[in-house]
Scaffold this motif. Structure first.
Motif, PDB file in Angstrom:
ATOM      1  N   LEU A  80      15.871 -67.560  49.955  1.00  0.00           N
ATOM      2  CA  LEU A  80      16.863 -66.488  50.070  1.00  0.00           C
ATOM      3  C   LEU A  80      18.263 -67.008  49.738  1.00  0.00           C
ATOM      4  CD1 LEU A  80      17.519 -63.562  50.896  1.00  0.00           C
ATOM      5  CD2 LEU A  80      17.754 -64.392  53.239  1.00  0.00           C
ATOM      6  N   GLU A  81      18.615 -68.171  50.284  1.00  0.00           N
ATOM      7  CA  GLU A  81      19.926 -68.764  50.000  1.00  0.00           C
ATOM      8  C   GLU A  81      20.070 -69.066  48.513  1.00  0.00           C
ATOM      9  OE1 GLU A  81      20.271 -72.158  52.542  1.00  0.00           O
ATOM     10  OE2 GLU A  81      20.444 -70.950  54.360  1.00  0.00           O
ATOM     11  N   ASN A  82      19.011 -69.550  47.904  1.00  0.00           N
ATOM     12  CA  ASN A  82      19.034 -69.872  46.476  1.00  0.00           C
ATOM     13  C   ASN A  82      19.284 -68.619  45.649  1.00  0.00           C
ATOM     14  OD1 ASN A  82      18.841 -71.514  44.230  1.00  0.00           O
ATOM     15  ND2 ASN A  82      16.610 -71.450  44.161  1.00  0.00           N
ATOM     16  N   THR A  83      18.627 -67.536  46.006  1.00  0.00           N
ATOM     17  CA  THR A  83      18.813 -66.264  45.299  1.00  0.00           C
ATOM     18  C   THR A  83      20.257 -65.784  45.426  1.00  0.00           C
ATOM     19  OG1 THR A  83      16.512 -65.667  45.702  1.00  0.00           O
ATOM     20  CG2 THR A  83      18.005 -63.869  45.135  1.00  0.00           C
ATOM     21  N   ILE A  84      20.811 -65.877  46.625  1.00  0.00           N
ATOM     22  CA  ILE A  84      22.202 -65.451  46.853  1.00  0.00           C
ATOM     23  C   ILE A  84      23.156 -66.311  46.037  1.00  0.00           C
ATOM     24  CG2 ILE A  84      24.034 -65.359  48.587  1.00  0.00           C
ATOM     25  CD1 ILE A  84      21.816 -64.587  50.634  1.00  0.00           C
ATOM     26  N   LEU A  85      22.948 -67.611  46.031  1.00  0.00           N
ATOM     27  CA  LEU A  85      23.826 -68.505  45.274  1.00  0.00           C
ATOM     28  C   LEU A  85      23.747 -68.241  43.776  1.00  0.00           C
ATOM     29  CD1 LEU A  85      23.338 -71.846  47.240  1.00  0.00           C
ATOM     30  CD2 LEU A  85      25.400 -70.432  47.136  1.00  0.00           C
ATOM     31  N   LYS A  86      22.554 -67.959  43.274  1.00  0.00           N
ATOM     32  CA  LYS A  86      22.403 -67.642  41.855  1.00  0.00           C
ATOM     33  C   LYS A  86      23.179 -66.375  41.499  1.00  0.00           C
ATOM     34  CE  LYS A  86      17.942 -69.779  40.854  1.00  0.00           C
ATOM     35  NZ  LYS A  86      16.539 -69.518  40.486  1.00  0.00           N
ATOM     36  N   LYS A  87      23.111 -65.371  42.364  1.00  0.00           N
ATOM     37  CA  LYS A  87      23.841 -64.131  42.108  1.00  0.00           C
ATOM     38  C   LYS A  87      25.351 -64.370  42.153  1.00  0.00           C
ATOM     39  CE  LYS A  87      20.314 -60.900  43.601  1.00  0.00           C
ATOM     40  NZ  LYS A  87      19.910 -59.859  44.554  1.00  0.00           N
ATOM     41  N   LEU A  88      25.794 -65.168  43.117  1.00  0.00           N
ATOM     42  CA  LEU A  88      27.221 -65.474  43.204  1.00  0.00           C
ATOM     43  C   LEU A  88      27.681 -66.257  41.979  1.00  0.00           C
ATOM     44  CD1 LEU A  88      27.667 -66.452  46.965  1.00  0.00           C
ATOM     45  CD2 LEU A  88      28.670 -64.492  45.784  1.00  0.00           C
ATOM     46  N   LEU A  89      26.880 -67.203  41.531  1.00  0.00           N
ATOM     47  CA  LEU A  89      27.220 -68.002  40.363  1.00  0.00           C
ATOM     48  C   LEU A  89      27.282 -67.108  39.114  1.00  0.00           C
ATOM     49  CD1 LEU A  89      27.864 -70.841  39.388  1.00  0.00           C
ATOM     50  CD2 LEU A  89      25.423 -71.176  38.963  1.00  0.00           C
ATOM     51  N   ALA A  90      26.323 -66.201  38.995  1.00  0.00           N
ATOM     52  CA  ALA A  90      26.328 -65.293  37.852  1.00  0.00           C
ATOM     53  C   ALA A  90      27.565 -64.404  37.892  1.00  0.00           C
ATOM     54  CB  ALA A  90      25.057 -64.442  37.847  1.00  0.00           C
ATOM     55  N   THR A  91      27.943 -63.928  39.065  1.00  0.00           N
ATOM     56  CA  THR A  91      29.132 -63.095  39.218  1.00  0.00           C
ATOM     57  C   THR A  91      30.385 -63.894  38.876  1.00  0.00           C
ATOM     58  OG1 THR A  91      28.050 -61.871  40.991  1.00  0.00           O
ATOM     59  CG2 THR A  91      30.433 -61.640  40.842  1.00  0.00           C
ATOM     60  N   TYR A  92      30.429 -65.131  39.335  1.00  0.00           N
ATOM     61  CA  TYR A  92      31.574 -66.019  39.063  1.00  0.00           C
ATOM     62  C   TYR A  92      31.703 -66.263  37.554  1.00  0.00           C
ATOM     63  CZ  TYR A  92      34.448 -70.218  38.981  1.00  0.00           C
ATOM     64  OH  TYR A  92      35.429 -71.143  38.713  1.00  0.00           O
ATOM     65  N   HIS A  93      30.590 -66.571  36.890  1.00  0.00           N
ATOM     66  CA  HIS A  93      30.632 -66.827  35.448  1.00  0.00           C
ATOM     67  C   HIS A  93      31.029 -65.574  34.669  1.00  0.00           C
ATOM     68  CE1 HIS A  93      29.390 -70.955  35.230  1.00  0.00           C
ATOM     69  NE2 HIS A  93      28.288 -70.747  35.940  1.00  0.00           N
ATOM     70  N   SER A  94      30.575 -64.427  35.108  1.00  0.00           N
ATOM     71  CA  SER A  94      30.940 -63.198  34.394  1.00  0.00           C
ATOM     72  C   SER A  94      32.404 -62.849  34.612  1.00  0.00           C
ATOM     73  CB  SER A  94      30.045 -62.046  34.807  1.00  0.00           C
ATOM     74  OG  SER A  94      30.260 -61.697  36.156  1.00  0.00           O
ATOM     75  N   SER A  95      32.947 -63.159  35.806  1.00  0.00           N
ATOM     76  CA  SER A  95      34.375 -62.869  36.049  1.00  0.00           C
ATOM     77  C   SER A  95      35.262 -63.840  35.284  1.00  0.00           C
ATOM     78  CB  SER A  95      34.692 -62.910  37.535  1.00  0.00           C
ATOM     79  OG  SER A  95      34.571 -64.221  38.037  1.00  0.00           O
ATOM     80  N   ILE A  96      34.837 -65.073  35.090  1.00  0.00           N
ATOM     81  CA  ILE A  96      35.604 -66.042  34.300  1.00  0.00           C
ATOM     82  C   ILE A  96      35.567 -65.630  32.828  1.00  0.00           C
ATOM     83  CG2 ILE A  96      35.616 -68.419  33.436  1.00  0.00           C
ATOM     84  CD1 ILE A  96      34.780 -69.336  36.157  1.00  0.00           C
ATOM     85  N   GLY A  97      34.448 -65.159  32.366  1.00  0.00           N
ATOM     86  CA  GLY A  97      34.299 -64.757  30.968  1.00  0.00           C
ATOM     87  C   GLY A  97      35.120 -63.532  30.615  1.00  0.00           C
ATOM     88  N   THR A  98      35.481 -62.696  31.574  1.00  0.00           N
ATOM     89  CA  THR A  98      36.239 -61.477  31.290  1.00  0.00           C
ATOM     90  C   THR A  98      37.725 -61.733  31.276  1.00  0.00           C
ATOM     91  OG1 THR A  98      36.187 -60.866  33.631  1.00  0.00           O
ATOM     92  CG2 THR A  98      34.463 -59.936  32.218  1.00  0.00           C
TER      93      THR A  98
END
Length: 99
Positions: A80-98
């Protein structure tokens, strides 16, 4: 008498009496209504397995079952923690890319 079950202590006592010479297999067979071949089978198991004789190998130790359950819960938590971290990382990368 088919279908009877005997506990470990009873079996060990029967085997002990035969091996110590207290009683013969025939005497114990008559006294306890046991087949002589059953007593011989018990003796062979004691010879082969020693102190582990007459323990049920199919039934796991309850402490092991508890440990397995604990590890499964921990594995689920990590997943569960791994899934949450992956989602946060994906959100972080998408916000940096914008930016």
């Amino acid at each position: 008498m088919p279908g009877r079950t005997h506990n470990r202590e009873f079996k060990r006592e029967i085997v002990s009496q035969v091996e110590s010479g207290q009683k013969t297999t025939a005497q114990l067979s008559r006294e306890h209504h046991l087949s002589p071949s059953l007593i011989h089978r018990w003796r062979k198991e004691v010879e082969a397995r020693g102190e582990a004789a007459f323990t049920d190998q199919a039934r796991p130790d309850p402490t092991l079952e508890q440990r397995i359950a604990e590890l499964e819960r921990f594995c689920g938590q990590l997943s569960l923690e791994n899934t949450i971290l992956k989602k946060l990382l994906a959100t972080y990368h998408s916000s940096i890319g914008t930016k």
